[in-house]
Scaffold this active site. Structure first.
Site, mmCIF file in Angstrom:
data_model
loop_
_atom_site.group_PDB
_atom_site.id
_atom_site.type_symbol
_atom_site.label_atom_id
_atom_site.label_comp_id
_atom_site.label_asym_id
_atom_site.label_seq_id
_atom_site.Cartn_x
_atom_site.Cartn_y
_atom_site.Cartn_z
ATOM 1 N N ASP A 267 57.921 29.862 39.563
ATOM 2 C CA ASP A 267 56.899 30.326 38.629
ATOM 3 C C ASP A 267 55.656 29.440 38.663
ATOM 4 O O ASP A 267 55.659 28.353 39.223
ATOM 5 C CB ASP A 267 57.453 30.288 37.198
ATOM 6 C CG ASP A 267 58.187 31.580 36.839
ATOM 7 O OD1 ASP A 267 58.100 32.540 37.613
ATOM 8 O OD2 ASP A 267 58.852 31.599 35.786
ATOM 9 N N MET B 81 53.253 30.049 23.604
ATOM 10 C CA MET B 81 52.287 31.090 24.002
ATOM 11 C C MET B 81 51.454 31.576 22.821
ATOM 12 O O MET B 81 51.194 32.773 22.672
ATOM 13 C CB MET B 81 53.034 32.278 24.627
ATOM 14 C CG MET B 81 53.909 31.888 25.817
ATOM 15 S SD MET B 81 55.056 33.197 26.310
ATOM 16 C CE MET B 81 56.213 33.206 24.920
ATOM 17 N N LYS C 78 52.639 33.936 37.182
ATOM 18 C CA LYS C 78 51.609 34.718 36.516
ATOM 19 C C LYS C 78 50.751 33.779 35.695
ATOM 20 O O LYS C 78 51.229 32.847 35.063
ATOM 21 C CB LYS C 78 52.215 35.814 35.641
ATOM 22 C CG LYS C 78 53.300 35.346 34.691
ATOM 23 C CD LYS C 78 54.014 36.536 34.073
ATOM 24 C CE LYS C 78 55.180 36.072 33.204
ATOM 25 N NZ LYS C 78 55.957 37.191 32.674
#
Length: 524
Positions: A38, A174, A60
């Site tokens: 990742d 997040m 991402k």
């Protein structure tokens, strides 16, 4: 019947500091045929992988998905179904807001064997590196991990904000974009405005940035500092302890992004030292050390070793390759007992001592000219001197020793060749302005580094970059190749180079470099 399918290891890659990978996680990477990683998994962890293993990036960033979650699931199933063992590296812990559960479900449905390897979550590590203990007897004994970014498909929040507001410490994942909403909901549910709050960006990495305040002012503070993802949010009065317990962000090279060009097998001490001082290090080995095309000359010299009076080493590699061939010929250190020894630099002397031999001559200055000066006080006329070293070394040493009447046999113990394994990442980092310094430890690293740069773009790419050189000869080469050298070590060793770098940046602890808070690149 043996199961022909492979196994998928869902591995928590940790919060960013590659040193926080678990022992089991590192071992799974070593055994893997395929490594799927990742955006938040440190690229340094790929160093554990076998050279022949396949490395696939599926990260991402900022909404830009290299591969969708469904695509990642399919990839894991495809590789394991082909009989390959897969190390799936996920930032932090795979089961804490990492969608590891979804990937595990896909593997179960496909009949693929899997294992979960827990990792150090950023929720714990980032506050720890910021000096914020999540629990403390004098502050709180309750702790919650909360998502700051729920599934956008939900019509209503599934978070019980009334219950969350009563928990002593809360860590939000997040949540940077939703910080104003998070603060508003906590205040609306009765949390005092003076409750401590902090954001930690790029936690545990050399780019770590922490902004602390209270619920009353944290939104304004975060906006002023330009805090962006990836970052975690900590809410609770334990934030006040940061003033006394901060430790990581006071390192003198924190936030400096430094390229190490030394051969990978030699670079570990420099990389580790710079990392310990807080720098983000990009290993870009420009040279690779390899055996000579033929061992004939070195083997012949070893067979005649009884006829030599002196053995001179100018590098650690020379020591390593000489003893490799000595042992291959069935001899050991006892065959060298009659020889005087000379070594350039303490590292070379230490390498020699590791094989059981002390150095008789260790020049004060670590260059060939100093060896010549040391031998001038000795009577070497007619003495045979063996000089095992690199294929294309500077000629001054054998030439001057021969002028003194010595009989010098210069034999090739090893060669170096250009390496390009990190070229793409290097050029990308230079283009993004994400390099503060490049280190050169020899003339060959200078020339090979230059060969990696596009000729017409070299000046522009290197304009904002400081060049640090290990000594005057390397500096002379760098300047002749068009580089502007910013600092040169006074002592021509790795510790001397590190000292020069510290002096250049002014040994005091640095604050977070201006402008770096908006850097788009991941720390190396």
């Amino acid at each position: 019947m043996k199961n022909q399918k492979g196994t998928v290891y869902l591995i928590g890659a940790g919060p960013g500091d590659p040193g926080l990978i678990t022992v089991k996680g590192a071992e799974c990477i070593r055994r893997a045929d395929v490594v799927v990683y990742d955006y938040l998994a440190s690229p340094t962890l790929l160093g554990y992988a076998r050279k022949e293993s396949q490395k696939i990036y599926v990260g991402k960033k900022g909404g830009d998905h290299t591969l969708s979650q469904e695509g990642i699931n399919d990839l894991l199933v495809e590789k394991a179904a082909a009989g390959l063992n897969v190390a799936r590296l996920k930032g932090g812990d795979p089961f804490i807001f990492g969608r590891g559960g979804e990937e595990a479900e896909a593997l179960v449905q496909a009949g693929i064997c899997f294992e979960i390897v827990p990792g150090v979550t950023s929720a714990v590590a980032a506050p720890a590196y910021a000096g914020i203990p999540l629990t403390h007897r004098q502050f709180t004994s309750t702790l919650a991990f909360v998502t700051g970014h729920e599934d956008p498909g939900k019509e209503e929040s599934s978070i019980d904000w009334k219950a969350v507001s009563k928990i002593g410490t809360q860590v939000y994942f997040m949540g940077v974009k939703n910080l104003p909403k998070i603060v508003a909901r906590l205040l609306a549910n009765g949390m005092p405005r003076q409750t401590g709050a902090a954001l930690v960006r790029w936690g545990t990495t050399p780019l770590q940035q922490t902004v602390a305040g209270t619920l009353e002012d944290i939104v304004e503070r975060a906006e002023t500092a330009g805090i962006k993802a990836p970052a975690i949010i900590v809410v609770g009065n334990v934030v006040a302890l940061r003033n006394r317990l901060r430790w990581f962000e006071d390192r003198p090279l924190l936030g400096k992004r430094i390229v190490v060009t030394r051969a990978r097998e030699q670079a570990s001490s420099l990389v580790q030292t710079l990392t310990d001082l807080g720098a983000a290090v990009l290993q870009c080995p420009t040279i690779e050390v390899i055996p000579p095309e033929s061992w004939e000359a070195l083997d012949g010299a070893i067979e005649q070793i009884a006829g030599y009076q002196w053995l001179v080493f100018t590098s650690v590699n020379g020591v390593r390759y000489f003893f490799h061939r000595l042992f291959e010929r069935g001899l050991d250190v006892r065959a060298l007992g009659h020889l005087g020894t000379c070594a350039i630099g303490p590292a070379t002397a230490e390498a020699l001592l590791a094989f059981g031999m002390k150095t008789d001559i260790l020049p004060k200055s670590y260059r060939a000219e100093s060896i010549v000066a040391s031998f001038r006080s000795l009577d070497v006329a007619g003495k045979r001197i063996l000089l095992p070293r690199a294929e294309e070394a500077r000629p001054i040493l054998p030439m001057e020793l021969n002028n003194m009447g010595a009989l010098v046999d210069e034999v090739t113990a090893y060669r170096t060749r250009a390496a390009e394994e990190s070229k793409e990442l290097l050029l990308e980092s230079l283009e993004e302005g994400a390099v503060d310094m490049v280190t050169f430890t020899s003339s060959s690293t200078v020339r090979n580094f230059k060969s990696l740069l596009p000729e017409k773009r070299m000046s522009a790419l290197m304009a904002p970059v400081t060049v640090a050189s290990i000594g005057p000869i390397t500096t002379e080469t760098a300047e002749s190749e068009g580089f502007k050298v910013g600092t040169t070590a006074e002592t021509f060793t790795i510790p001397g180079l590190v000292s020069a770098i510290l002096d250049h940046y002014g040994r005091a602890a640095n604050s977070f470099p201006k402008g770096q808070e908006t850097a788009k690149n991941q720390p190396w």
